[in-house]
Design a protein around this motif. Structure first.
Motif, PDB file in Angstrom:
ATOM      1  N   ASN A 281       3.491 -12.206  -6.119  1.00 33.71           N
ATOM      2  CA  ASN A 281       4.088 -10.947  -6.545  1.00 33.71           C
ATOM      3  C   ASN A 281       4.015  -9.962  -5.385  1.00 33.71           C
ATOM      4  OD1 ASN A 281       1.321 -10.322  -6.465  1.00 33.71           O
ATOM      5  ND2 ASN A 281       1.074 -10.545  -8.665  1.00 33.71           N
ATOM      6  N   HIS A 282       4.250  -8.700  -5.647  1.00 31.79           N
ATOM      7  CA  HIS A 282       3.942  -7.688  -4.624  1.00 31.79           C
ATOM      8  C   HIS A 282       2.426  -7.500  -4.728  1.00 31.79           C
ATOM      9  CE1 HIS A 282       3.815  -4.503  -7.771  1.00 31.79           C
ATOM     10  NE2 HIS A 282       3.242  -3.752  -6.855  1.00 31.79           N
ATOM     11  N   HIS A 283       1.735  -8.068  -3.775  1.00 33.23           N
ATOM     12  CA  HIS A 283       0.335  -8.433  -3.941  1.00 33.23           C
ATOM     13  C   HIS A 283      -0.626  -7.276  -3.664  1.00 33.23           C
ATOM     14  CE1 HIS A 283      -3.197 -11.179  -2.551  1.00 33.23           C
ATOM     15  NE2 HIS A 283      -3.299 -10.885  -3.830  1.00 33.23           N
ATOM     16  N   ILE A 284      -1.556  -7.076  -4.609  1.00 34.94           N
ATOM     17  CA  ILE A 284      -2.681  -6.157  -4.435  1.00 34.94           C
ATOM     18  C   ILE A 284      -3.950  -7.005  -4.424  1.00 34.94           C
ATOM     19  CG2 ILE A 284      -3.936  -4.177  -5.374  1.00 34.94           C
ATOM     20  CD1 ILE A 284      -1.319  -3.416  -6.837  1.00 34.94           C
TER      21      ILE A 284
ATOM     22  N   ARG B  20       0.820  -1.216   0.000  1.00 32.23           N
ATOM     23  CA  ARG B  20       0.000   0.000   0.000  1.00 32.23           C
ATOM     24  C   ARG B  20       0.851   1.262   0.000  1.00 32.23           C
ATOM     25  NH1 ARG B  20      -5.441  -0.038   1.623  1.00 32.23           N
ATOM     26  NH2 ARG B  20      -6.314  -2.131   1.921  1.00 32.23           N
ATOM     27  N   ARG B  21       2.040   1.195   0.604  1.00 29.99           N
ATOM     28  CA  ARG B  21       2.911   2.361   0.694  1.00 29.99           C
ATOM     29  C   ARG B  21       3.456   2.791  -0.664  1.00 29.99           C
ATOM     30  NH1 ARG B  21       7.359   0.918   5.083  1.00 29.99           N
ATOM     31  NH2 ARG B  21       8.075   2.974   4.387  1.00 29.99           N
ATOM     32  N   ALA B  22       3.378   1.895  -1.643  1.00 29.26           N
ATOM     33  CA  ALA B  22       3.921   2.209  -2.968  1.00 29.26           C
ATOM     34  C   ALA B  22       2.955   3.029  -3.820  1.00 29.26           C
ATOM     35  CB  ALA B  22       4.278   0.921  -3.704  1.00 29.26           C
ATOM     36  N   TYR B  23       1.778   3.323  -3.283  1.00 24.81           N
ATOM     37  CA  TYR B  23       0.762   4.042  -4.055  1.00 24.81           C
ATOM     38  C   TYR B  23       0.082   5.083  -3.169  1.00 24.81           C
ATOM     39  CZ  TYR B  23       1.342  -0.287  -6.703  1.00 24.81           C
ATOM     40  OH  TYR B  23       1.880  -1.346  -7.375  1.00 24.81           O
TER      41      TYR B  23
END
Length: 461
Positions: free
Chosen positions: A448-451, A421-424
């Motif tokens: 992956n880096h999961h969403i 979440r910090r990446a967006y």
């Protein structure tokens, strides 16, 4: 259908545990993450990817995607593993200044192929990195302050989504997916090809200035001077500084063994080399800055070409003050207890990265001044120590941490959903989760880096 009768229509290869080539096919550049998939499909074309995705959906297995393995973050245990490294198309339209690139190509190969036409792509610091992982993570190119994220310059993507459809997404065709994939990594499907813009560049000015940093006062002066210098640089200048406390090992050049060093790297998209003179006035031990062919741009960073075992972490930082300088220099002080330190890179942001892209995407520096990148060697048996070393650096730099990150630099614990979440921005993450619920409601693309898909309870808020 049993897994052993998988996909008899595959044009490439299907590998199972124990088959010759299985371990090699799912290994990749970053060795600290080990994959144990149920089956590997080495795709020969987009049709193979479609078949593999449909098989995963029928059997309820997660899907992992890999080309070079530079971006490995989560073990692909029990997954349908799709290797895209044999999708090697490269077509250049010199008149349109574009290239169509297959998912198996690395930046070094694209640089060589496009330069024949007097055109070049926006690439990162390594020619060994796969194109698609770079683009779908947003892509922080070496000339980022001049041209922005590499994702800004993507015109279209060919994508196999969770429903087994091959789609071409662009600003005019399924624009929401086009927005999401550029920054959302592999959460929305398997990218099999991309069309990108090329630049009519032949030469740049760039290189590395290396300074001894055993004397903390001297190191602080160089770092302080570099930070002051960045404030006066135009968008045509992109740069970074790396701080290192190196071990005394034979694998390193003799002049670097057991030393503390600082390296300033510059990439200038212009011809006024006088901009580097203040850095030269700091009397580097070595200065490689010069005019060079753009095709040699990845040589500036000297990233390792062979597979490595390392713990990787990152952060986005505010402007750095005198206290930050002292903290950073203390991390490479040779008189401090302990051995070698992580490689600590600070890359200046701003410039074009702060301007709205022509083709909006899900990547943003969120106003940060610098990108922090840590690489800690993690040989067998030292993974815990490597993680602790990286955690210590991040904790000591916490006063300058914005709390944000870039999606192309999420590894190890940073790949967990609460940290992703910090990446967006909050709005972008919610939009990504909502699109995930539409295009991958069963969450097949989660290795992956999961969403995660936005749940019904969240959607009603």
């Amino acid at each position: 259908m049993s897994e052993k009768t998988l996909l008899t229509s595959i044009h490439g290869r299907t590998l199972y545990p124990g088959d010759p080539g299985f371990e090699e096919a799912c290994s990749g550049w970053l060795l600290t993450v080990e994959h144990r998939p149920a089956v590997i499909v080495v795709a020969a074309d987009a049709a193979d990817v479609v078949t593999a995705v449909r098989f995963a959906a029928r059997t309820g297995r997660p899907i992992a995607v890999q080309s070079t393995g530079h971006g490995k973050s989560v073990p692909a245990d029990g997954a349908v593993f799709i290797a895209t490294n044999e999708l090697r198309e490269l077509r250049v339209d010199a008149a349109a200044r574009t290239a169509r690139i297959g998912a198996g190509l690395r930046w070094g190969e694209v640089l060589a192929g496009t330069a024949e036409h007097g055109l070049v792509p926006l690439c990162g610091s390594s020619g060994e990195v796969g194109v698609m992982g770079f683009l779908t993570g947003g892509g922080l190119p070496l000339a980022a302050r001049t041209y922005g994220f590499a994702a800004d310059h993507v015109r279209s993507l060919d994508l196999v989504t969770a429903d087994g459809r091959l789609r071409t997404v662009s600003p005019d065709r399924e624009p929401d997916l086009f927005w999401a994939v550029r920054g959302g990594k592999s959460n929305f499907g398997v990218v099999v090809a991309a069309e990108i813009e090329l630049l009519p560049l032949r030469t740049i000015y760039g290189g590395t200035l290396t300074y001894g940093a055993e004397d903390p006062a001297r190191a602080a002066h160089v770092l302080r001077s570099y930070l002051a210098w960045t404030k006066d640089q135009p968008d045509e200048m992109s740069s970074s500084v790396t701080l290192m406390r190196l071990p005394d090992v034979p694998q390193l050049p003799e002049e670097f063994r057991g030393r503390s060093l600082m390296q300033i790297r510059v990439v200038l998209m212009g011809d006024d080399a006088s901009a580097v003179e203040p850095l030269r006035a700091l009397e580097p031990e070595r200065d490689t800055c010069a005019a060079m062919p753009y095709t040699e741009i990845t040589g500036i960073y000297q990233d390792p070409k062979n597979p490595v075992s390392a713990h990787l972490r990152s952060a986005l930082l505010h402007e750095l003050d005198e206290e930050a300088v002292a903290e950073l220099v203390s991390l490479i002080d040779p008189s401090a207890p302990g051995g070698s330190s992580p490689g600590i890179e600070l890359r200046q942001l701003g410039g074009a990265l702060n301007r709205a892209p022509r083709r909006p995407h899900a990547v943003s520096t969120q106003g940060a001044a610098f990108h922090l990148w840590l690489r800690v060697p993690a040989p067998p048996g030292q993974a815990v120590a490597a993680r602790e070393a990286a955690d210590e650096v991040l904790e000591r730099l916490r006063p300058w941490d914005t709390g944000a990150m870039l999606p192309g630099f999420l590894f190890d614990p940073d790949a967990a959903p609460d940290r992703v979440r910090r990446a967006y921005t909050e709005a972008d993450h919610r939009r990504l989760a909502a699109l995930k619920a539409v295009h991958d409601p069963d969450d097949l693309f989660r290795v992956n880096h999961h969403i995660p898909p936005l749940g019904d309870d969240e959607a009603s808020k």
